[in-house]
Scaffold this motif. Structure first.
Motif: not given
Length: 436
Positions: A127-132
């Motif tokens: 998930a963090l690769t797409h949005s912090k």
């Protein structure tokens, strides 16, 4: 409001309904009172079923099938237990749209409930690769602390856990859930990495911030985990109140009541055995209370000793009755062990010490290696003892006594010999795994 809903698309209505379900769950106790806590799971389940029915009615109008699967999976994931249908829906949503962050987060939570920690970690990292976002960061923080590894690896993971939780707080400093998980991370850090008091202070500060959130202040995990910290600090009144509140906030969770009962039994055992001088009587007691020999002080005899840093520290032997309720600098007490206190918890190891005046005081020793406790009849010297007053009034029972706290066993002298580093072990504290 009805007119506004009618103007929404099917997808917008579905999302609003799912948001409403989570709002209902999160604010349930705030709106219905603590007396309805036991009813919460059933009421949330009923609301969940209603939203599922609405989603089916709106299904044909939602063109984005990935979003529909995500919303359905999120509804099924609203309860605290694992749901296989939720996992199925969320997995499908991600296959249809690998960039759907909310689906990654909810699937990670699913795996967490299922006990598949590495899979949960992969979801939150994905998930963090797409949005912090704060949800992924704080979830990753709690997952990192549950991964297995060597002590050194777990210490490194705990440090990383603190950093992720701090990042989550920085994204939204008003979010109580993020503050709670930061508090848990600091608490784990305290026990995992050197027991620096700074970490315990930071944990308590984060818990105070978490409690300002109207949702988090009704979170049983907050009060349970803080109570565990209070217990370690020997603030037993606050610990008991915390366990009791956690149990009332989540009646289906047995551990808070178990911890509350254990602590009450511990306090009862301490006071009874202290008052009875370990139940030792007659000639044996008279032998124990004879004046100690100079050799019983080991390296502390002669009025001073040299610290690890090479500093000379003065020490004056005094009786237990002369101690003040504080750190007694430059004092040393010596006595005989009359009993150890039975307890289900290995931390602390507690025994009662009696001196030549027949003053009997419980001593709590932390970080003692398994099987390294003192025995009845042993002579124990405690340098610069920290004496504190225990005062508890809980469930129609009152306890009041003074006890000595020893944070590391290596300062103790037992039968004339100073304990070595082999007698020291790291403390392990139970931190709730429901939101942690």
């Amino acid at each position: 409001m009805a007119a506004d809903i009618n103007n929404l698309s099917a997808a917008e209505r579905a999302k609003a309904a799912v948001d409403d379900l989570y709002d209902y769950r999160d604010h349930y106790l705030e709106r219905n009172g603590l007396e309805k806590a036991a009813q919460k799971p059933q009421d949330v389940q009923q609301k969940m079923n209603e939203i599922l029915q609405l989603l089916e009615e709106l299904k044909d109008g939602i063109k984005n099938k990935a979003e529909f699967c995500m919303l359905k999976g999120k509804v099924l994931n609203v309860q605290s237990h694992y749901d296989s249908q939720a996992e199925e829906c969320l997995s499908k949503a991600i296959k249809l749209d690998p960039k759907l962050v909310e689906a990654w987060n909810n699937l990670g939570e699913c795996y967490w409930k299922k006990g598949e920690i590495p899979s949960a970690k992969n979801c939150f990292t994905g998930a963090l690769t797409h949005s912090k976002n704060k949800f992924s960061l704080r979830s990753l923080s709690m997952v990192l602390r549950q991964l297995s590894g060597s002590p050194a690896e777990r210490a490194k993971l705990t440090e990383e856990s603190v950093e992720k939780a701090r990042e989550a707080v920085q994204l939204d400093i008003t979010d109580g859930e993020s503050w709670l998980i930061l508090g848990n991370a600091y608490l784990s850090m305290f026990f995992m990495v050197g027991q620096n008091p700074k970490f315990l202070k930071q944990a308590m500060s984060a818990y105070s911030q978490a409690e300002k959130d109207t949702v988090t202040k009704n979170n049983a995990d907050l009060h349970f985990n803080r109570a565990m910290a209070y217990k370690y600090q020997e603030e037993y009144q606050l610990a008991l109140e915390g366990f009791n509140l956690a149990a009332r906030l989540d009646p289906s969770w047995s551990e808070p009541t178990e911890q509350e009962n254990k602590l009450m039994v511990f306090l009862t055992n301490v006071t009874e055995l202290m008052d009875a001088k370990g139940k030792i009587k007659g000639k044996r007691l008279q032998t124990m209370v004879q004046s100690p020999r100079e050799s019983d002080l080991g390296p502390y005899k002669g009025g001073s000793y040299t610290s690890h840093s090479g500093k000379t520290v003065k020490l004056e032997r005094c009786t237990l009755s002369r101690l003040k309720t504080e750190l007694n600098a430059e004092k040393v007490v010596v006595g005989r062990v009359v009993c150890s206190i039975p307890s289900d918890d290995p931390v602390p190891f507690t025994f009662c010490l009696i001196d030549e005046e027949e003053t009997c005081v419980p001593v709590n020793v932390y970080n003692l290696a398994q099987g390294s406790g003192v025995k009845i009849g042993d002579t124990v010297a405690v340098p610069e003892p920290y004496l504190q007053l225990v005062k508890v009034n809980h469930r129609d029972k009152s306890f009041e006594y003074q006890s000595i706290r020893v944070d590391t066993p290596v300062v103790l002298v037992v039968n004339g010999r100073k304990l070595g580093l082999d007698k020291q072990a790291p403390t392990v504290l139970t931190v709730s795994a429901i939101s942690d």
